[in-house]
Each structure stands twice: as C-alpha cells, then as structure tokens.
Write a protein that holds these residues in place. Structure first.
Motif, mmCIF file in Angstrom:
data_model
loop_
_atom_site.group_PDB
_atom_site.id
_atom_site.type_symbol
_atom_site.label_atom_id
_atom_site.label_comp_id
_atom_site.label_asym_id
_atom_site.label_seq_id
_atom_site.Cartn_x
_atom_site.Cartn_y
_atom_site.Cartn_z
ATOM 1 N N PHE A 41 -10.949 8.565 5.439
ATOM 2 C CA PHE A 41 -9.977 8.081 6.402
ATOM 3 C C PHE A 41 -8.557 8.260 5.986
ATOM 4 O O PHE A 41 -8.239 8.030 4.778
ATOM 5 N N SER A 42 -7.607 8.631 6.846
ATOM 6 C CA SER A 42 -6.175 8.785 6.470
ATOM 7 C C SER A 42 -5.334 8.411 7.664
ATOM 8 O O SER A 42 -5.702 8.367 8.615
ATOM 9 N N MET A 43 -4.173 7.851 7.322
ATOM 10 C CA MET A 43 -3.152 7.433 8.227
ATOM 11 C C MET A 43 -1.866 7.781 8.084
ATOM 12 O O MET A 43 -1.300 7.987 6.880
ATOM 13 N N SER A 44 -1.238 8.085 9.118
ATOM 14 C CA SER A 44 0.461 8.106 8.980
ATOM 15 C C SER A 44 1.014 7.239 9.789
ATOM 16 O O SER A 44 0.569 6.893 11.328
ATOM 17 N N LEU A 60 2.288 -1.717 15.314
ATOM 18 C CA LEU A 60 2.370 -0.440 14.777
ATOM 19 C C LEU A 60 2.014 0.516 15.406
ATOM 20 O O LEU A 60 0.987 1.043 16.189
ATOM 21 N N ASN A 61 2.780 1.695 15.379
ATOM 22 C CA ASN A 61 2.437 3.237 15.888
ATOM 23 C C ASN A 61 1.878 3.951 14.696
ATOM 24 O O ASN A 61 2.790 4.382 14.055
ATOM 25 N N VAL A 62 0.748 4.361 14.817
ATOM 26 C CA VAL A 62 0.143 5.399 13.878
ATOM 27 C C VAL A 62 -0.699 6.440 14.334
ATOM 28 O O VAL A 62 -0.918 6.438 15.374
ATOM 29 N N TRP A 63 -0.849 7.414 13.279
ATOM 30 C CA TRP A 63 -1.723 8.556 13.633
ATOM 31 C C TRP A 63 -2.867 8.447 12.712
ATOM 32 O O TRP A 63 -2.617 8.372 11.472
ATOM 33 N N ALA A 64 -4.145 8.314 13.142
ATOM 34 C CA ALA A 64 -5.423 8.328 12.359
ATOM 35 C C ALA A 64 -6.139 9.657 12.300
ATOM 36 O O ALA A 64 -5.920 10.343 13.302
ATOM 37 N N ILE A 65 -6.820 9.957 11.101
ATOM 38 C CA ILE A 65 -7.436 11.017 10.957
ATOM 39 C C ILE A 65 -8.915 10.471 10.308
ATOM 40 O O ILE A 65 -8.923 9.977 9.143
ATOM 41 N N GLN A 66 -9.813 10.972 10.793
ATOM 42 C CA GLN A 66 -11.037 10.668 10.202
ATOM 43 C C GLN A 66 -11.974 12.056 9.867
ATOM 44 O O GLN A 66 -11.726 12.999 10.767
ATOM 45 N N LYS A 67 -12.702 12.433 8.931
ATOM 46 C CA LYS A 67 -13.217 13.502 8.641
ATOM 47 C C LYS A 67 -14.824 13.260 7.977
ATOM 48 O O LYS A 67 -14.898 12.286 7.338
ATOM 49 N N GLU A 176 -9.027 9.069 2.112
ATOM 50 C CA GLU A 176 -8.784 10.534 1.810
ATOM 51 C C GLU A 176 -7.541 10.420 0.859
ATOM 52 O O GLU A 176 -7.690 11.298 -0.297
ATOM 53 N N TYR A 177 -6.467 9.880 1.048
ATOM 54 C CA TYR A 177 -5.255 9.836 0.079
ATOM 55 C C TYR A 177 -5.137 8.070 -0.237
ATOM 56 O O TYR A 177 -5.581 7.343 0.590
ATOM 57 N N GLU A 178 -4.403 7.854 -1.217
ATOM 58 C CA GLU A 178 -4.248 6.606 -1.821
ATOM 59 C C GLU A 178 -3.296 5.872 -1.028
ATOM 60 O O GLU A 178 -3.344 4.354 -0.923
ATOM 61 N N PHE A 196 2.317 1.012 1.552
ATOM 62 C CA PHE A 196 1.365 1.131 2.466
ATOM 63 C C PHE A 196 0.133 1.668 1.764
ATOM 64 O O PHE A 196 0.006 3.061 1.940
ATOM 65 N N LYS A 197 -0.844 1.016 1.203
ATOM 66 C CA LYS A 197 -1.871 1.783 0.603
ATOM 67 C C LYS A 197 -3.318 1.833 1.445
ATOM 68 O O LYS A 197 -3.318 0.977 2.024
ATOM 69 N N LEU A 198 -4.258 2.573 1.011
ATOM 70 C CA LEU A 198 -5.462 2.682 1.673
ATOM 71 C C LEU A 198 -6.396 2.283 0.546
ATOM 72 O O LEU A 198 -6.404 3.239 -0.745
ATOM 73 N N PHE A 199 -7.266 1.336 0.715
ATOM 74 C CA PHE A 199 -8.264 1.179 -0.280
ATOM 75 C C PHE A 199 -9.593 0.638 0.339
ATOM 76 O O PHE A 199 -9.547 0.143 1.523
#
Length: 199
Positions: A41-44, A60-67, A176-178, A196-199
């Motif tokens: 999972f990653s997000m912009s 929030l206005n975001v763009w999400a990517i799942q792989k 996918e990214y930190e 804004f971290k992903l964990f």
C-alpha cells in the motif's frame, strides 16, 4: 469482417484471462489458499481540504495505490502479440480495503475506482501477474484534536487501513514506502504537514 476484433491480441488476452472456467473474482487469487495475499500500500497526499475542530475530523484529498500478486492472471506474451501489461477494469478480485476510522462508510462516496493495471510475471519466470490498483479518494477521517495551544497547536491524526472481512492470515498489508508521497501536495494556508508515515 465483424469478427476481426476477436483476433486482436489484446481482445483475446482479456477474454482468455476473464474466462469463467479459469477465473472467479469472488475467490482470493492464490494457488495455495493457506498462503496470505500480500498487499503493498502506498499513498500520495494532494490536499488537506479542511480540519474541523468541533466535529473532530479531517478531510484529505489523496491518491492510493495497492499492489499484489494474482496467481490466476498470468500469460505468455509470445501468444498475445508480446503484450506484457493490460488494463482490466472491474472484473478481477480486489481486496476489500477500508479506512476504518472514516466518518463516511460508503466507499462510493469516498473512492473513485479508475483502473487496474495487470503485468504478467512471465519474464520473472513466475506464474501469475502483478496487479496495480490506483484510485483517487476524498477521505473524512475522525481525529482527536487538541486545540489548547491554538494557533500553535500540533495534531497527530491516524488513518487505519485494513481489510474489512479478512484477517492478516488471508490479506497482509505492507507499506510500499515509509512515507506518504508529498511531491504534488498543495500547501494549506493554516496547516503545515510535519510528517506523514506509513507503518
């Protein structure tokens, strides 16, 4: 002449991949059902639309990517005009990923599904294909806001993302990214994003 399109490699590929005798979108796409599907999972972040202290939420206005890997969607490019990647809109299995602390629980109001990019694993010498699922979203998430030090307050808000019905033994989410991508972020007049971290 009407059947000419049937012989186009991209049309043959889509029909063969989605043949109900070999693919069922209701089933998690793994050969070994005891093995979890790992979803990267990653997000912009594009914009902080609003922060409502009274209602304790953030827009929030975001763009999400799942792989993830789909064991049932692979193909041999030599048989389909050397096509390595194709787009399949809504016919394949998708993880039931939800924002748990969303104020709006109806996904049709928050997420706009666009396309799914499928790339064969043939050249890696593996079965199946990599699926890349991209979509924009407008998330309204609950957040405990402490405004005692306004206008110099700092707030920490969390977005809790996971499967609605599956356990970690079935769908395992990994960042996918930190950090969340901020390359196209539109600065907010009132707030500065410290991290804004992903964990």
């Amino acid at each position: 002449m009407d059947d000419y399109g049937e012989f186009q490699p991209h049309i043959r590929l889509a029909k063969d991949l989605m043949d109900p005798r070999r693919y069922d979108s209701r089933v998690r796409p793994v050969m070994n059902h005891s093995k979890p599907t790992t979803v990267s999972f990653s997000m912009s972040l594009y914009q902080i639309l609003s922060i409502n202290e009274k209602q304790q939420n953030v827009d929030l206005n975001v763009w999400a990517i799942q792989k993830w890997n789909d064991d049932f969607l692979g193909w041999n490019p030599y048989l389909y005009g050397m096509i390595n990647t194709t787009i399949l809109l809504d016919a394949i299995w998708l993880p039931d990923t939800y924002l748990y602390n969303s104020v709006v629980m109806n996904r049709e109001e928050t997420e706009r599904y666009i396309n799914v990019v499928v790339t064969t694993n043939y050249w890696k010498g593996e079965k199946g294909a990599e699926v890349k699922f991209m979509y924009p979203a407008l998330y309204r998430t609950s957040c405990l806001l402490d405004i005692r030090f306004f206008p110099y307050d700092q707030q920490a808000c969390k977005l809790t993302i996971s499967s609605w019905t599956s356990s970690k033994s079935d769908i395992n989410y990994e960042p996918e990214y930190e950090s969340v991508n901020m390359d196209n972020f539109l600065p907010n007049e009132e707030w500065v994003v410290v991290s804004f971290k992903l964990f």
